[in-house]
Design a protein around this motif. Structure first.
Motif, PDB file in Angstrom:
ATOM      1  N   CYS A  98       0.843  -1.196  -0.678  1.00  0.00           N
ATOM      2  CA  CYS A  98      -0.251  -0.024   0.171  1.00  0.00           C
ATOM      3  C   CYS A  98       0.904   1.380   0.447  1.00  0.00           C
ATOM      4  O   CYS A  98       1.497   1.108   0.468  1.00  0.00           O
ATOM      5  CB  CYS A  98      -0.770  -0.163   0.874  1.00  0.00           C
ATOM      6  SG  CYS A  98      -2.317  -0.896   1.341  1.00  0.00           S
ATOM      7  N   CYS A 142      -7.198  -0.900  -3.865  1.00  0.00           N
ATOM      8  CA  CYS A 142      -5.734  -1.169  -3.787  1.00  0.00           C
ATOM      9  C   CYS A 142      -7.099  -3.029  -4.416  1.00  0.00           C
ATOM     10  O   CYS A 142      -6.082  -3.563  -4.823  1.00  0.00           O
ATOM     11  CB  CYS A 142      -5.771  -1.450  -2.365  1.00  0.00           C
ATOM     12  SG  CYS A 142      -4.362  -0.642  -1.787  1.00  0.00           S
ATOM     13  N   HIS A 177       1.228  -9.308   0.664  1.00  0.00           N
ATOM     14  CA  HIS A 177       0.538  -8.014   0.342  1.00  0.00           C
ATOM     15  C   HIS A 177       1.263  -7.286   1.885  1.00  0.00           C
ATOM     16  O   HIS A 177       0.517  -7.942   2.995  1.00  0.00           O
ATOM     17  CB  HIS A 177      -1.343  -7.989   0.359  1.00  0.00           C
ATOM     18  CG  HIS A 177      -2.124  -6.332   0.297  1.00  0.00           C
ATOM     19  ND1 HIS A 177      -3.103  -6.311  -0.388  1.00  0.00           N
ATOM     20  CD2 HIS A 177      -1.304  -5.503   1.067  1.00  0.00           C
ATOM     21  CE1 HIS A 177      -3.259  -4.751  -0.337  1.00  0.00           C
ATOM     22  NE2 HIS A 177      -2.719  -4.296   0.551  1.00  0.00           N
ATOM     23  N   HIS A 188      -8.587  -1.031   6.153  1.00  0.00           N
ATOM     24  CA  HIS A 188      -8.500  -0.501   5.349  1.00  0.00           C
ATOM     25  C   HIS A 188      -7.638  -2.542   4.557  1.00  0.00           C
ATOM     26  O   HIS A 188      -8.815  -2.732   3.541  1.00  0.00           O
ATOM     27  CB  HIS A 188      -7.042   0.154   5.073  1.00  0.00           C
ATOM     28  CG  HIS A 188      -6.395   0.144   3.860  1.00  0.00           C
ATOM     29  ND1 HIS A 188      -7.717   0.668   2.511  1.00  0.00           N
ATOM     30  CD2 HIS A 188      -5.096   0.036   3.568  1.00  0.00           C
ATOM     31  CE1 HIS A 188      -6.313   0.907   1.567  1.00  0.00           C
ATOM     32  NE2 HIS A 188      -5.085   0.267   1.915  1.00  0.00           N
ATOM     33  N   HIS A 189      -7.225  -3.220   5.278  1.00  0.00           N
ATOM     34  CA  HIS A 189      -7.135  -4.203   4.760  1.00  0.00           C
ATOM     35  C   HIS A 189      -8.128  -5.364   4.874  1.00  0.00           C
ATOM     36  O   HIS A 189      -8.452  -6.351   3.881  1.00  0.00           O
ATOM     37  CB  HIS A 189      -5.195  -4.869   5.567  1.00  0.00           C
ATOM     38  CG  HIS A 189      -4.529  -4.201   4.738  1.00  0.00           C
ATOM     39  ND1 HIS A 189      -3.168  -4.736   5.207  1.00  0.00           N
ATOM     40  CD2 HIS A 189      -4.306  -3.417   3.333  1.00  0.00           C
ATOM     41  CE1 HIS A 189      -2.222  -3.951   4.026  1.00  0.00           C
ATOM     42  NE2 HIS A 189      -3.124  -3.009   3.260  1.00  0.00           N
ATOM     43  N   GLU A 215     -10.753  -4.641   1.817  1.00  0.00           N
ATOM     44  CA  GLU A 215      -9.653  -4.923   0.992  1.00  0.00           C
ATOM     45  C   GLU A 215     -10.182  -6.561   0.744  1.00  0.00           C
ATOM     46  O   GLU A 215     -10.187  -7.115  -0.247  1.00  0.00           O
ATOM     47  CB  GLU A 215      -7.594  -5.004   1.276  1.00  0.00           C
ATOM     48  CG  GLU A 215      -7.414  -3.586   0.587  1.00  0.00           C
ATOM     49  CD  GLU A 215      -6.483  -3.910   0.299  1.00  0.00           C
ATOM     50  OE1 GLU A 215      -5.584  -4.745  -0.324  1.00  0.00           O
ATOM     51  OE2 GLU A 215      -5.895  -2.741   0.958  1.00  0.00           O
TER      52      GLU A 215
END
Ligand SMILES: [Zn+2]
Length: 464
Positions: free
Chosen positions: A29, A222, A237, A247-248, A251
């Motif tokens: 990222c 992403c 990642h 965020h992840h 995702e």
């Protein structure tokens, strides 16, 4: 030799094997380009660089993709607050596009100064709008989305493994979110895939979509970019540990909901940089240091920061202090001096890497990137009885991972022979615990215009 990496998904060190033999897809990222990167952010990029270099050192080919967030990242991670880009533009009296371009260039300069290998693919969020819109379309078809007055949201209750990365307690989150929750959201963890431009106003960055004019949610880019450039099942990642919870996690939810397949096999996260007093370095804390104001302005080579970061394991918080940086500065100087001395024997001779120390070095690296131990192995090698020519070849081989530019040291800065002789003699005196001779030799070295610093790894001698 197997490479073991700590996977945040399983919370274990696991042997790494890429999906495609010999080729690793790596996604990291990238920055939100509304301000300078602070050195806490840069710590994460150094950790990712070490990971990439270790993969290369193990003989893998690596395809590395990094995004540049130039739209859609709001000041609150949960889709609340101002748009960071537009706020940056207002602060500086420039357009959001100018702000993005300026801070992108600044970030690229920072990573060059830190000798971080550039990704194979740089990609801006604003260059992948069609892919992001298509991804929302897929999620809509599969029934994962709903519409509110301000955007299109992902319904996290529809995705059963939502907390598989964060291991969060959703019930506790619901309790905590009551106060500031957006009443139109079905679950506090739901997140925006598309936000509408506010009615009656025009944003600097906005696009047409099947749902109305607006801009993509931050997490979407992403997923869209990693799948565009690396395929829909991927290897590693990375990001900062602050990306785990929101965020992840988001995702993973939107990507796996769209493809029906596991997204990345490995998730790796770097720990924070903390300043004295235990506070996390963050732009929002107003305590942020940049390469410019902490290093360049004080005439300190940014590689000192790279070196400093090797001394703390990437999963442990790293404490930043002026004393710590001074110690790292001496540490780097010491290694550079050691390399200058052995370079005399090494340059021009047949390269031969010492296999015993190389094996030990790889063992350290392949144990979840244990750089503190790798640094100890380096000192052990430099103090060993192997020839200087072999030490030099081995050191340059190690520098493929360290990235300290040890093959570019200016020999003009090497110590003159007369000084070197005194330094060697003093080293011997110190080993023999003959402090009287050691003090006498120190005075002689200083009389020749050099300063002597004693460090745990040995002596540093620099021109006054
Ligand atoms: Zn990301």
């Amino acid at each position: 030799m197997d490479l073991y990496l700590y996977n945040s998904l399983t919370r274990k060190k696991q042997a790494f094997t890429p999906i495609k033999s010999g080729m690793v897809g790596l996604y990291t990222c990238g920055p939100t380009v509304y301000n300078y990167a602070h050195i806490g952010n840069l710590r994460t990029y150094i950790f990712e660089d070490i990971l990439k270099r270790v993969l290369l050192y193990n003989g893998y080919a690596v395809k590395h993709v990094m995004n540049i967030t130039d739209v859609g990242h709001l000041t609150g991670d949960r889709d609340m607050g101002e748009d960071k880009m537009e706020a940056g533009a207002a602060r500086e009296g420039k357009s959001a596009w100018e702000i993005a371009e300026y801070y992108t260039q600044s970030f690229k300069k920072d990573i060059e100064l830190l000798n971080i290998l550039a990704p194979d693919v740089w990609v801006k969020a604003t260059d992948t709008l069609p892919e992001q819109i298509a991804l929302i379309g897929t999620l809509e078809e599969k029934g994962y989305t709903y519409r509110t007055s301000d955007g299109i949201y992902f319904d996290t209750a529809q995705f059963k493994d939502y907390t598989k990365l964060s291991h969060q307690d959703l019930e506790a989150l619901k309790e905590g979110a009551r106060v500031e929750r957006n009443p139109e959201k079905r679950n506090p963890t739901d997140f925006a895939l598309w936000k509408f431009s506010p009615p009656g106003s025009k944003r600097q960055m906005e696009w047409d979509s099947p749902w109305g004019v607006g801009f993509p949610g931050w997490h979407l880019e992403c997923s869209a970019m990693s799948m565009k450039f690396l395929g829909d099942q991927l290897d590693i990642h990375c990001g900062g540990s602050d990306h785990i919870d929101v965020h992840h996690t988001n995702e993973i939810a939107q990507s796996e909901a769209a493809t029906g397949k596991p997204f990345f096999n490995f998730w790796m996260h770097g720990a924070f940089l903390i300043i004295q007093g235990g506070k996390k370095m963050a732009k929002s804390e107003g305590n942020f240091l940049t390469l410019e104001n902490a290093f360049l302005k004080n005439d300190i080579n940014p590689l000192v920061y790279r070196f400093a970061s090797f001394l703390t394991h990437y999963r442990k918080p790293m404490e930043y202090s002026d004393e710590g940086i001074e110690a790292a500065r001496n540490g780097l100087l010491h290694v550079q001096n050691q390399v200058r001395q052995i370079a005399v024997a090494g340059i021009g001779s047949e390269p031969s890497v010492n296999t015993e120390f190389k094996t030990k070095f790889i063992q350290n690296l392949n144990d979840d990137l244990n750089m503190p131990r790798a640094m100890a192995t380096i000192q052990e090698m430099l103090k060993s009885k192997i020839s200087d020519a072999q030490k030099y070849s081995t050191m340059l081989d190690f520098d493929r991972v360290l990235g300290l530019r040890l093959d570019q040291l200016d020999q003009a800065e090497a110590l003159p022979e007369a000084v070197q002789k005194l330094v060697d003699a003093r080293q011997q005196a110190r080993q023999d615990k003959d402090f009287e001779t050691s003090d006498k030799l120190r005075a002689e070295i200083e009389a020749l215009g050099y300063q002597v610093q004693d460090t745990p790894d040995g002596m540093n001698v620099v021109k006054k």
